[in-house]
Enzyme design. Structure first.
Site, PDB file in Angstrom:
ATOM      1  N   TYR A 102      -8.356   7.808   4.138  1.00 59.15           N
ATOM      2  CA  TYR A 102      -8.232   6.447   3.404  1.00 59.15           C
ATOM      3  C   TYR A 102      -8.013   5.571   4.516  1.00 59.15           C
ATOM      4  O   TYR A 102      -7.227   5.465   5.240  1.00 59.15           O
ATOM      5  CB  TYR A 102      -6.691   6.403   2.789  1.00 59.15           C
ATOM      6  CG  TYR A 102      -7.124   6.705   0.951  1.00 59.15           C
ATOM      7  CD1 TYR A 102      -8.306   6.794   0.626  1.00 59.15           C
ATOM      8  CD2 TYR A 102      -6.376   7.810   0.818  1.00 59.15           C
ATOM      9  CE1 TYR A 102      -8.479   6.928  -1.314  1.00 59.15           C
ATOM     10  CE2 TYR A 102      -6.141   8.287  -0.288  1.00 59.15           C
ATOM     11  CZ  TYR A 102      -7.620   8.381  -1.060  1.00 59.15           C
ATOM     12  OH  TYR A 102      -7.124   8.466  -2.559  1.00 59.15           O
ATOM     13  N   CYS A 104      11.073  48.470  -1.683  1.00 59.98           N
ATOM     14  CA  CYS A 104      10.159  47.865  -3.007  1.00 59.98           C
ATOM     15  C   CYS A 104      10.984  47.495  -4.183  1.00 59.98           C
ATOM     16  O   CYS A 104      11.468  48.806  -4.510  1.00 59.98           O
ATOM     17  CB  CYS A 104       9.039  48.545  -2.696  1.00 59.98           C
ATOM     18  SG  CYS A 104       7.909  47.337  -4.590  1.00 59.98           S
ATOM     19  N   ASP A 115       0.988  10.371   4.031  1.00 51.07           N
ATOM     20  CA  ASP A 115       1.601  11.072   5.333  1.00 51.07           C
ATOM     21  C   ASP A 115      -0.163  11.982   5.573  1.00 51.07           C
ATOM     22  O   ASP A 115       0.160  13.371   5.266  1.00 51.07           O
ATOM     23  CB  ASP A 115       2.267  12.164   4.458  1.00 51.07           C
ATOM     24  CG  ASP A 115       3.192  12.496   5.308  1.00 51.07           C
ATOM     25  OD1 ASP A 115       3.530  11.838   6.146  1.00 51.07           O
ATOM     26  OD2 ASP A 115       4.173  13.456   5.367  1.00 51.07           O
ATOM     27  N   CYS A 151       5.897  46.356   1.286  1.00 50.21           N
ATOM     28  CA  CYS A 151       5.695  48.018   0.919  1.00 50.21           C
ATOM     29  C   CYS A 151       4.125  48.497   0.614  1.00 50.21           C
ATOM     30  O   CYS A 151       3.803  48.119   0.491  1.00 50.21           O
ATOM     31  CB  CYS A 151       6.018  47.654  -0.524  1.00 50.21           C
ATOM     32  SG  CYS A 151       5.590  49.425  -1.637  1.00 50.21           S
ATOM     33  N   CYS A 198       8.643  49.549  -6.692  1.00 46.17           N
ATOM     34  CA  CYS A 198       7.640  50.729  -6.601  1.00 46.17           C
ATOM     35  C   CYS A 198       9.428  51.560  -6.232  1.00 46.17           C
ATOM     36  O   CYS A 198       8.887  53.013  -6.345  1.00 46.17           O
ATOM     37  CB  CYS A 198       6.918  51.260  -6.429  1.00 46.17           C
ATOM     38  SG  CYS A 198       6.527  51.187  -4.151  1.00 46.17           S
ATOM     39  N   GLU A 254       0.364  -1.165  -0.165  1.00 40.67           N
ATOM     40  CA  GLU A 254      -0.040  -0.133  -0.366  1.00 40.67           C
ATOM     41  C   GLU A 254       0.801   1.168   0.390  1.00 40.67           C
ATOM     42  O   GLU A 254       1.978   1.028   0.100  1.00 40.67           O
ATOM     43  CB  GLU A 254      -0.811  -0.353   0.978  1.00 40.67           C
ATOM     44  CG  GLU A 254      -1.770  -1.158   1.434  1.00 40.67           C
ATOM     45  CD  GLU A 254      -2.577  -1.448   2.902  1.00 40.67           C
ATOM     46  OE1 GLU A 254      -1.753  -0.320   3.675  1.00 40.67           O
ATOM     47  OE2 GLU A 254      -3.184  -1.911   3.029  1.00 40.67           O
ATOM     48  N   CYS A 276       1.662  51.272  -5.539  1.00 40.60           N
ATOM     49  CA  CYS A 276       2.848  50.479  -6.060  1.00 40.60           C
ATOM     50  C   CYS A 276       2.233  48.938  -7.228  1.00 40.60           C
ATOM     51  O   CYS A 276       1.417  48.534  -6.887  1.00 40.60           O
ATOM     52  CB  CYS A 276       3.604  48.961  -4.880  1.00 40.60           C
ATOM     53  SG  CYS A 276       4.207  47.395  -4.808  1.00 40.60           S
ATOM     54  N   LYS A 298       1.836   4.845   0.868  1.00 38.19           N
ATOM     55  CA  LYS A 298       2.459   5.140   3.509  1.00 38.19           C
ATOM     56  C   LYS A 298       1.442   6.684   3.067  1.00 38.19           C
ATOM     57  O   LYS A 298       2.456   8.061   2.450  1.00 38.19           O
ATOM     58  CB  LYS A 298       3.555   5.213   4.125  1.00 38.19           C
ATOM     59  CG  LYS A 298       3.242   5.270   4.825  1.00 38.19           C
ATOM     60  CD  LYS A 298       5.131   5.152   5.842  1.00 38.19           C
ATOM     61  CE  LYS A 298       5.031   4.934   7.121  1.00 38.19           C
ATOM     62  NZ  LYS A 298       4.978   6.169   7.701  1.00 38.19           N
ATOM     63  N   LYS A 306      10.396   3.690   3.219  1.00 38.93           N
ATOM     64  CA  LYS A 306      10.588   5.519   2.772  1.00 38.93           C
ATOM     65  C   LYS A 306      11.723   5.542   1.373  1.00 38.93           C
ATOM     66  O   LYS A 306      12.245   5.583   1.225  1.00 38.93           O
ATOM     67  CB  LYS A 306      11.095   5.770   4.321  1.00 38.93           C
ATOM     68  CG  LYS A 306      10.369   5.812   5.338  1.00 38.93           C
ATOM     69  CD  LYS A 306       9.419   6.971   5.691  1.00 38.93           C
ATOM     70  CE  LYS A 306       9.438   6.479   7.606  1.00 38.93           C
ATOM     71  NZ  LYS A 306       8.480   8.718   7.741  1.00 38.93           N
TER      72      LYS A 306
END
Ligand code: IVH
Length: 716
Positions: free
Chosen positions: A224, A408, A117, A426, A411, A113, A432, A115, A314
């Site tokens: 599941y 920024c 997470d 900003c 701008c 199956e 901007c 695995k 894994k």
């Protein structure tokens, strides 16, 4: 009478359970979402009227609304063990050798199956009904989170009959947040200036711990199943037979599992899913290999920590090494500046990675990143890969630490970093360009004005070409129709569709227009609360920050941000242009009719969970009788209406300020009896519901679509 109602409740319940099964297990939509919602609303209404007839596993439980302050714990009947882990194929062969020896030459097979997470969950079913959901906890005891688990839409609350079912059994499986849901929620959070969810697993485990199950429902978790357990000898000879039965009973079993006759077939499965797993809408971190025959499992037995009949393989953490060429600084809708690393393209976990996230300035310093460095990129549960480290041995000579910009990048405005925030920002919200562009994209987006024929990309292009500058300027596009039709990839038809979409958007209700304005912290829910409270843009704009903060569920930070936004002359001017264009700046439909003026001049705070009415209903009732509802306790408050599970801080504050604390029954007793009221005289349920905002009639759903199966793939 009651038996008719009982019959209707049973019929609705069975129909809704069936529709859910069809939708989530079989990918079949038998009826449109809207009809599903109507059936659900009807059931919710009946359950509210006749609470004694409501079933704990009613389909209405999926939208949540139950508050659990502290989860009780329960002992696991069978301990929840973990699995031995390995990262190497040699280990898998050794595992197979141990199994072969343990079974003394008998034939055996494995089930492989994926695995998943997420978070392990133990579910108990009694006589086909879900009765309990418990987290793994320390393996022997876990938290009872049943009401939260009931909100998981692909998890059956009652099972289908069919093949024989033991009267009581346990199903174990993984609760997870689908990847598309994870990225969608994070985009919304980012847009609303909220903290991001770290990865889908944390998002799922965090959600299960929430006290309000309506919020859990909004996280759109899925389940599941991967194990079946029952007292005594199993009615199934093998794990694979039990998986097939779970499916037949309506439990979601991912169809990715496979019966393998040898370790060679197991390794084929491992190789096959190495890349293919990234095509799944759920995060996976490996493969679980289980001996199929239950008697053989028993024979092999357990170590103190894990079964000898199973192992987890894994996949190695997906990492790659590549060159960091540049850091690009992106400016978001609310002005947050995010560094993005531009890399030499490198294959990683099924895609080619060219960009990676570095989160923020602190992270650049913590990793000591320099341009030209060879860096390690990893794709964890997160969607966007991230830089996890630097190969210092390969650092080019003469490199210098990256200096975070002080202005920024778009701008030139000096950046600010508000205290306690990780991002530089900003502040030039209106001038901007990327902020303005992102605001337009937000305005046309699905949850805001949802303008047909005008997606984020098109509106971005129009902005770049100077055809539009802000939301109101969209409504000047009809005058530029010819110019639009000349554009690449546009044409007559697309222009017509776009103009029709714009016209239609003038019918979008006020709350969504308000959300579409993109005011920082004013997300969908807050916009809805504000719109329902003030009903018109004029009333809303006239409110001070203190007044806004008094609206239930609108905190001080949100109120400040909204009030400041409405004070800006440019914003006010834009609102006037939206008004001229014909955009909805007030809630249409009838304002709640005044029923009496019994509560005039009185203010109330509603706190906790109420028995006879939802909080929204009580608020509507108070307002219909001339009273006001606010969110915070002050000296001027007339009453604190205390429901179940009200926080102690509120009680203390009210007592200190000598504000009377009353119950829901006390409040209802203050209202004139039905005959006295000046409103409609037959104050039966129909009249009451007419008064209430739609959200109060259907069960308090966090989003309009949360109750219906939804339109995407059945997993979401
Ligand atoms: S079987 C005796 N099957 O992996 C252990 N576990 O350490 C039986 N997991 O947290 C577990 N997908 O929640 C099994 N297909 C799968 C799984 C799976 C994920 C998780 C499980 C537990 C961990 C096992």
């Amino acid at each position: 009478m009651t038996s008719d109602i009982q019959q209707r409740i049973t019929a609705l319940t069975e129909r809704l359970h069936h529709l859910n099964y069809q939708y989530y297990q079989r990918d079949i939509s038998e009826i449109p979402d809207q009809e599903f919602d109507q059936l659900l609303a009807e059931l919710a209404q009946l359950e509210k009227q006749y609470p004694e007839l409501a079933h704990p596993n009613s389909p209405t439980q999926r939208v949540g609304g139950t508050i659990t302050k502290q989860f009780p714990t329960a002992a696991h009947r069978y301990p929840m063990l973990s699995l031995g882990n390995t990262y190497s194929e040699a280990d898998l062969r050794e595992f197979d050798e141990r199994v072969r020896k343990g079974l003394e030459g008998a034939d055996y097979a494995y089930v492989c199956e994926l695995k998943f997470d997420g978070v392990a969950m133990s579910l108990t079913y009694e006589n086909g009904q879900l009765t309990q959901g418990v987290t793994r906890g320390d393996g022997t005891r876990g938290d009872v989170v049943t009401s939260n688990v009931r909100t998981i839409k692909n998890l059956p609350l009652h099972l289908r009959a069919g093949s024989p079912q033991p009267p009581e059994f346990e199903v174990r499986g993984e609760i997870f947040m689908p990847l598309p849901v994870f990225s969608e929620l994070n985009q919304e959070r980012e847009a609303n200036g909220e903290a991001l969810l770290a990865n889908p697993r944390n998002a799922a485990s965090g959600a299960l711990k929430l006290q309000d199950s309506a919020l859990v429902a909004a996280r759109r978790l899925r389940f599941y199943a991967y194990s079946f357990l029952m007292p005594g000898r199993s009615i199934f000879p093998t794990h694979s037979a039990s998986l097939a039965a779970l499916s037949a009973w309506g439990l979601p079993v991912s169809d990715t599992w496979r019966l393998c006759g040898s370790i060679a077939e197991v390794l084929d499965f491992v190789h096959e899913w190495d890349k293919k797993r990234f095509t799944l809408p759920v995060a996976t971190d490996g493969i679980v290999i289980k001996v199929d025959d239950f008697r053989q499992q028993e024979l092999l037995g357990y170590t103190s920590k894990s079964p000898r009949w199973a192992i987890a393989y894994k996949y190695p953490a997906e990492a790659a090494r590549t060159r960091l060429n540049a850091i690009q600084y992106q400016v978001g809708r609310t002005g947050a500046v995010t560094p993005v690393a531009l890399l030499d393209p490198v294959p990683l976990a099924g895609t080619v990675v060219k960009r990676a996230s570095v989160h923020n300035a602190n992270q650049i310093a913590a990793l000591d990143l320099r341009l030209g460095d060879m860096v390690f990129v990893e794709k964890g549960g997160e969607i966007i890969p991230k830089i996890t480290g630097v190969d210092f041995t390969a650092r080019p000579g003469g490199s210098e630490p990256i200096r975070y910009p002080t202005e920024c990048p778009a701008c030139g405005t000096p950046l600010i970093r508000p205290e306690g925030e990780a991002h530089f920002r900003c502040p030039n919200e209106r001038g901007c360009p990327p902020q303005r562009k992102a605001k337009l994209e937000h305005y046309v987006s699905r949850k805001a004005l949802n303008i047909d024929g005008l997606g984020a990309e098109t509106v971005g292009r129009f902005f770049d070409l100077g055809l539009v500058t802000d939301a109101a300027s969209l409504y000047e596009l009809p005058a530029k129709a010819e110019e639009l039709a000349q554009l690449d990839r546009m044409g007559e038809k697309s222009v017509q569709r776009l103009l029709a979409g714009l016209e239609q958007s003038k019918q979008v209700p006020f709350d969504r227009v308000l959300f579409g304005l993109g005011i920082r912290y004013v997300g969908e829910t807050v916009a809805e609360k504000l719109a329902n409270h003030y009903r018109t843009m004029d009333a809303l704009m006239a409110a001070t920050a203190t007044e806004l903060a008094a609206v239930p569920e609108v905190g001080g930070v949100i109120a400040e941000s909204a009030a400041a936004w409405f004070q800006e002359p440019d914003n006010r001017a834009m609102i006037e242009r939206l008004r001229t264009a014909g955009v909805q700046l007030a809630l249409t439909g009838e304002a709640p009719k005044a029923m009496s003026s019994r509560l005039e001049g009185q203010t109330f705070v509603l706190s906790g969970v109420f028995e006879q009415h939802s909080r929204d209903e009580l608020q509507a009732l108070i307002q219909a009788h001339g009273g006001k509802v606010t969110g915070s306790i002050s000296k001027k408050l007339s009453y604190l209406v205390a429901g179940d599970k009200m926080g102690p801080a509120k009680r203390e504050k009210a007592t200190e300020l000598k504000v009377p604390i009353i119950s829901e029954t006390d409040l209802l007793a203050m209202l004139p009896s039905e005959l006295e009221a000046t409103g409609p005289s037959e104050a039966d349920m129909a009249v009451t519901t007419e008064l209430l905002p739609a959200a109060a009639v259907t069960p308090a759903a966090p989003s309009p679509s949360s109750a219906s199966p939804g339109q995407q793939s059945s997993l979401f």
